[in-house]
Structure formats: structure tokens, C-alpha cells
Design an enzyme around this catalytic site. Sequence first.
Site, PDB file in Angstrom:
ATOM      1  N   ASN A  93     -24.381-113.099 107.427  1.00 57.73           N
ATOM      2  CA  ASN A  93     -25.153-114.039 106.581  1.00 57.73           C
ATOM      3  C   ASN A  93     -25.055-113.668 105.100  1.00 57.73           C
ATOM      4  O   ASN A  93     -25.083-114.538 104.224  1.00 57.73           O
ATOM      5  CB  ASN A  93     -26.631-114.086 106.996  1.00 57.73           C
ATOM      6  CG  ASN A  93     -26.829-114.796 108.316  1.00 57.73           C
ATOM      7  OD1 ASN A  93     -25.957-115.538 108.770  1.00 57.73           O
ATOM      8  ND2 ASN A  93     -27.979-114.566 108.942  1.00 57.73           N
ATOM      9  N   HIS A 130     -30.516-112.463 117.352  1.00 52.75           N
ATOM     10  CA  HIS A 130     -30.838-112.088 115.966  1.00 52.75           C
ATOM     11  C   HIS A 130     -31.958-112.931 115.339  1.00 52.75           C
ATOM     12  O   HIS A 130     -32.986-112.425 114.905  1.00 52.75           O
ATOM     13  CB  HIS A 130     -29.618-112.288 115.056  1.00 52.75           C
ATOM     14  CG  HIS A 130     -28.351-111.650 115.503  1.00 52.75           C
ATOM     15  ND1 HIS A 130     -28.091-110.319 115.355  1.00 52.75           N
ATOM     16  CD2 HIS A 130     -27.233-112.189 116.054  1.00 52.75           C
ATOM     17  CE1 HIS A 130     -26.866-110.041 115.786  1.00 52.75           C
ATOM     18  NE2 HIS A 130     -26.326-111.162 116.226  1.00 52.75           N
ATOM     19  N   ASP A 173     -28.183-122.110 110.634  1.00 53.46           N
ATOM     20  CA  ASP A 173     -26.805-122.573 110.838  1.00 53.46           C
ATOM     21  C   ASP A 173     -26.470-122.544 112.339  1.00 53.46           C
ATOM     22  O   ASP A 173     -25.591-121.799 112.765  1.00 53.46           O
ATOM     23  CB  ASP A 173     -25.821-121.712 110.027  1.00 53.46           C
ATOM     24  CG  ASP A 173     -25.880-120.226 110.367  1.00 53.46           C
ATOM     25  OD1 ASP A 173     -26.905-119.772 110.925  1.00 53.46           O
ATOM     26  OD2 ASP A 173     -24.898-119.509 110.101  1.00 53.46           O
TER      27      ASP A 173
END
Length: 327
Positions: free
Chosen positions: A165, A239, A9
Site C-alpha cells: 500500500n 490484513h 481497493d
Amino acid sequence: MEKIILDCDPGHDDAIAILLAAANPAIDLLGITTVSGNHNVDKTTRNALAVCTAYGINVPVAKGARGPLIGEQILAVEIHGETGLDGPVLPPASFELDSRHAVDFIIDTVMTHEPKTVSLVPVGPYTNIALAIRKEPRIIERVKRVIVMGGAYTRGNITPAAEFNIYADPEAADVVFRADWDVTMIGLDLTQTQALATPDLQDRVRAIGGSISTFILDIWEFIATTHGGLLQIKYPAIHDACCVAALIDPTIITSEKADIRVELAGRWSRGMTVCNFEKMGGMRHYAGTAAEQVDFRHTVAMTLDHPKFCDMIVEAIEWLSRTKNLN
Ligand code: BDR
Ligand code: CA
């Protein structure tokens, strides 16, 4: 070579994951699938296409789910900005989307390759992966590895208990962790304390020069304000690239076996990844329900070799600058 589908995303750290996957010779990037998360799926898809356009990454990009399995979509606009990738300037995307929905792209790709040769790398909410499992459960036994960014065993970043997430689609995460495959979870405990764009890494990237180096530095400049301000992270956290790095070189992380459950019902803890570590004795049952079988088949990443991780990022930028003739 590790064949992967990167489900993402983008998103600042997602963009770095894309670049690392495209640039490292150990990875065969079969495709990029997009999902709503950091921003809506129209914007995350546009960002994925723009990154691919700017840096000559010629792989299929398939657009995926608009929202979670149930409930309202939450976005991370306060972290990633109004475009989902605020800060750097990207050219308009100039190549076409794959005609398939991301879920069908995942299923087709996994089912048409030899069993146990394709790994899934979800680094946004896991909606596409959960839908793919629901639509074609045979992918579970065919996939080689599932290595996710998400979750935490200490604290969250969107609520005290939950990581973004997972929180953005807890039901999807529950489907993914319950499926009969082993998941490697690279969570916040690692990424926001160890996978950081330290001043030393930023200096090395600056020294490379050229457009891609500028792109990465602009990413970090923007994210430093939101990670540093809102989340109190010392330096920008990279990340999502950790999952790609761990596929390139599994020794870059150390890990522990655990049973992982996703909290769906808790009033204050929805989206929490409850990690029951085998090494710590392992609780043998949950909340008085001895009938629930404990299973330590999942893996939780604990430490990251930061110098090696930095080398990988620097090498990826150098390689892209050289081979794609970027200046
Ligand atoms: C995760 O959420 C997003 O903001 C990042 O891209 C990463 O995948 C971190 O919680
Ligand atoms: Ca992401």
C-alpha cells in the site's frame, strides 16, 4: 458508534473489511471509497459494488484515484488475480455509484459531520486521502482517527523494504504521515503473522454455511495459493479487516508510539516506513540532521488478539447470514 469511511481497493482482505464494517453494530459505515491498488480503480470499484450488492450493504460507494500522485501505477495482480478478486463468484453490481469523486465524498462527509466524529480507514494506497488533504486541509483537524493498513517495521512484501500500500504511492503515504494528525499503522509485521485465517477459523466459518460463508472460504482458498506460494505466509492474511477490528474494540491490538517516516528517495528502500520507536530509546535525529524534529505521535500496532479477531469475523458472517436472509 464509530463513524467511518473505508477507503479500499478490493481485493480479498478488503472485501472482508467491508463485511466486518457493515455487520458490526459498533461501526457506522458512512461510505466506501475506492482506489487503484490491488487492481485498477475500475475493477476495485466493480468489486466493492458487487460485494455490496451480494450482501445487501446499502452505503454510498464513491470511485477514486486512477493512479498514484506521481509515477506509474503498480498493481497486485499476482496476489489478487485478473479481476482483483479472483476465486469467489460475485453477482454483477446492481446499484449505482455515488456521483462524487472519492476525494469529494471524503471531504464532504468529514466537513458535514460534527468535528472529531468521523474516522478514516485507508486500506489501499493512500492516494485519495492525500488528495483530500491537499484539496481541503481542514479535514486534518476535523477527523477523529486515522487507522491505516500498510507499512512494516521489519520487512516488506513488494520489495524487501516496502509494503504494497505504501510502495504503490509513497508520496501519498508521506503526505498522510506528515499531516498534523496521529496515525495508527497496522502493518505487515502484525497482519501477516497474526491476522491469519487459521484452519480453526476456517472450520468455524464453514460450520455457519450459506452463501456468505462460501464467499469467505473461496476468498481464503484463492489467497492461500498466492500468499502461501509467493509470500510464504502460513495461512491467508486478513490484513485490512484488522483496522476495522481495532475500531470496534481498541483492546484487540497492543501498540507502541513511534515517529514514522516514509522513504521516498532510497534506491532499494523506496516506500519503506521507517519507524523510530519511542520505547526503544528513540533516535533523536535523522541522518545527521539534528534540525529535524522527532515526534513520536504515531502509533504502530504490535500484537493482535487472534481469538477475539476470529470471534468478530464469525459473528459478522452469522449476523449477515441472519439479517440479510442469505442462504
Ligand atoms: C495490503 O496490500 C493488499 O494486497 C492488501 O489488500 C492489503 O491492503 C497488504 O500489503
Ligand atoms: Ca487493501
